[in-house]
Write an enzyme that holds these catalytic residues in place. Sequence first.
Site, PDB file in Angstrom:
ATOM      1  CB  ALA A 186      39.378  38.622  39.280  1.00 11.67           C
ATOM      2  CG  ASP A 218      35.161  42.655  39.132  1.00 12.37           C
ATOM      3  OD1 ASP A 218      34.622  43.367  40.012  1.00 12.37           O
ATOM      4  OD2 ASP A 218      36.220  42.963  38.556  1.00 12.37           O
ATOM      5  CB  SER A 266      32.188  55.410  38.050  1.00 12.71           C
ATOM      6  OG  SER A 266      30.846  55.478  37.676  1.00 12.71           O
ATOM      7  CE  LYS A 325      39.731  52.358  35.926  1.00 10.76           C
ATOM      8  NZ  LYS A 325      39.939  51.550  37.146  1.00 10.76           N
ATOM      9  CD  GLU A 355      42.602  56.055  40.985  1.00 10.80           C
ATOM     10  OE1 GLU A 355      41.796  56.918  40.547  1.00 10.80           O
ATOM     11  OE2 GLU A 355      42.262  54.887  41.268  1.00 10.80           O
ATOM     12  CE  LYS A 364      38.805  45.852  35.112  1.00  5.92           C
ATOM     13  NZ  LYS A 364      39.117  46.251  36.480  1.00  5.92           N
ATOM     14  CB  CYS A 383      69.622  12.996  49.788  1.00  7.78           C
ATOM     15  SG  CYS A 383      70.152  14.258  50.962  1.00  7.78           S
ATOM     16  CB  CYS A 434      71.651  16.038  48.336  1.00  4.43           C
ATOM     17  SG  CYS A 434      69.944  16.474  47.994  1.00  4.43           S
TER      18      CYS A 434
HETATM   19  O1  JCF Z   1      43.434  56.038  36.742  1.00  4.24           O
HETATM   20  C1  JCF Z   1      42.280  55.960  37.038  1.00  4.24           C
HETATM   21  N1  JCF Z   1      41.922  55.128  37.957  1.00  4.24           N
HETATM   22  C2  JCF Z   1      41.277  56.821  36.329  1.00  4.24           C
HETATM   23  C3  JCF Z   1      39.939  56.846  36.732  1.00  4.24           C
HETATM   24  C4  JCF Z   1      41.704  57.621  35.278  1.00  4.24           C
HETATM   25  C5  JCF Z   1      40.803  58.418  34.620  1.00  4.24           C
HETATM   26  O2  JCF Z   1      41.203  59.204  33.620  1.00  4.24           O
HETATM   27  C6  JCF Z   1      39.417  58.469  35.000  1.00  4.24           C
HETATM   28  C7  JCF Z   1      39.018  57.655  36.063  1.00  4.24           C
HETATM   29  C8  JCF Z   1      37.667  57.721  36.432  1.00  4.24           C
HETATM   30  C9  JCF Z   1      36.805  58.560  35.746  1.00  4.24           C
HETATM   31  N2  JCF Z   1      38.564  59.283  34.328  1.00  4.24           N
HETATM   32  C10 JCF Z   1      37.268  59.329  34.693  1.00  4.24           C
HETATM   33  C11 JCF Z   1      36.387  60.200  33.959  1.00  4.24           C
END
Ligand code: JCF
Length: 695
Positions: free
Chosen positions: A43, A46, A91, A130, A187, A338, A435, A456
Amino acid sequence: MSEPIQVPTADAAQLQRLQWLRAELHRHAHQYYVLDAPLLPDAEFDRLFVELQHLEARFPTLVTADSPTQRVGGKPLEQFESVRHRVPMLSIRTETDTEASGALHFDARVRRELGLSVDDPALEYVAEPKFDGLAMSLRYENGILQQAATRGDGEFGEDVTRNIRTIGQIPLRLPSGVPAVLEVRGEVYMRRDDFEALNASQREKIAGGARLEKTFVNPRNAAAGAVRQLDPAVAAKRPLSFFAYGLGDLTQRPEGKLWFTTHMQMLQQLRQWGLPVCKLVAIAQGADALVAYHARIGAQRDSLGFDIDGVVYKVNDLALQQRLGFVTREPRWAVAHKYPAQEQMTTVLEIDVQVGRTGKLTPVAKLAPVFVGGVTVTNATLHNEDEARRKDVRVGDAVVVRRAGDVIPEVVSVLLERRAEGAQPFSMPRICPVCGSVAVREEGEADYRCSGGLFCSAQRKQAILHFAQRRAVEVDGLGEKLVDQLVDAGLVRTLPDLYRLGLTSLTALERMADKSASNLLQALLDSRQTTLPRFLFGLGIRHVGEATAKALARHFGTLDAIMDGSEESLLQVADVGPIVAQSIRTFFDQAHNREVVEQLRGCGVTWTEGPPQASARAPLAGKTFVITGTLPTMGREDAKALIEAAGGKVAGSVSKKTHYLVAGAEAGSKLDKARELGVAVLDESGLKELLSGST
Ligand code: JCF
């Protein structure tokens, strides 16, 4: 015709700030992306990044090609071979507005770009969590995993195949019939329990002096560190998990047929091919359904078993995705919405030492208030002397505070480079701060304890609060503030003193109106009719929790039988071992404790007693259960009560010591964990069978 464009010029201070931000961001990006050892919480990074973006937007002439704003992600480490992604790794645009409006904006934008009007029907989306891990591309050729690569800068990533092959959840071979080339994107992450266990074992190694093993600040970093291990044998010992969420390169089906036409079909296909796809992925019709999904997953966030930092929405129809296309490297058909960050920076104002009911001294960092993981945090426990020393938190330090899951907020690291000169190390006091009695740390114990006992006032206050809590004797409205007042004014020294309070002495207290005073007196009167387990638990005998109190009450039937029970007879009770038995014996061997019991009875505290039910009806004695998901007819509390009544114990998390997992609908990570550990899994009817003793 056109007005001359005013190009603002930066002043010296702004120029200096710009340069400082760039240098800082470069340094921190290197720490984060290349060394997997961030010095700042995300954070904070960012915030610096956005500040630089804003400055550059105001003074466009000052943007340089090497500015951190001009580049995405990290550069590959030298050690790994560089891999070119056949299809760039995307991304995803992030919506930092954590309110519902974040979802509404996305839907409005997509509809506008598709030229839809308000009269057109709702768009269909897929919504998914995510994951807070690191993006990975898995390339299968003729069904065999040939290559695993990190995102890198989206075009070139690092070849980490040897490490990724150690992840059990990732199939090395897919069933026949899969596309000749299939690149699965997803991921790699670490579950919270795996992360805790890994850090605990790293700490042990440090304590054992074997070799310097570092601990990790969060699951994401631990996962990133494992993936980029140079030694696959070490990577194999790091418990990683994987979820698939998309595709890269793909061989089309013969005769121009499509493998799938929607994102959801694609995920289902991947699941059929043996790749892990998160069960929380769902279809959402229109903006309101996105908002509802964001709220629903947000409510589950703390209990998910893994960290997420938001949810992702995607247009479901692949043809529509294609129409929407991309802006630079971000798809227009997806967004990450987010949640509030789980790590933030703040300052340590003070380190307090709190005294618990059993005299345990706990160092607590008092923090400048900070919003973390959805709540404002002002305290973080430092647990005990060893932990406080290990973290070396000092008054005035800038620290990273983390609040994830239901766990209490924690200081994860100190920003050493920001430490003021002359900051003094914390040391645990050798006397009780309340105490003044000596504090002792027994051999083999982590905690210091005040030796003052009920002398105490801190311990007295805690003992009274414990007695008065809802799960014990329940004195409605008798909370911390009131107990402080009563003890500090000398009105209450022992539990029976509570029942000797009168209207005149109470109304003499500050801020105590007649009404509140009579409410308290009524609550005290009402509390006198209780049950034996509640009373026993309320006495605050060390190691006697609610479950043990219930077991004792059932086994012995009467308080006198318990007070006079020998250690051997106490050991007959399900769930009572030598330490607990000795603790009970010691408590009732002290004359003043018996006196307290007698006086409470004298004040009218009563309960009904029954005949002893020696643990005959305890078919579940010695068995530990965990309950998860929604059971068809029983509430969780009901199930818990039934298990306890049958002598079993109910725990909060699955471990090797769990005997049964009772799983209902939408059971999540606990079910996975149980299967992993080979713990028996029951549904509601299975539990009922066990309870009836028929299995
Ligand atoms: O869970 C994630 N970090 C995540 C990243 C999930 C997704 O469906 C994503 C992503 C990054 C790019 N989809 C895209 C297209």
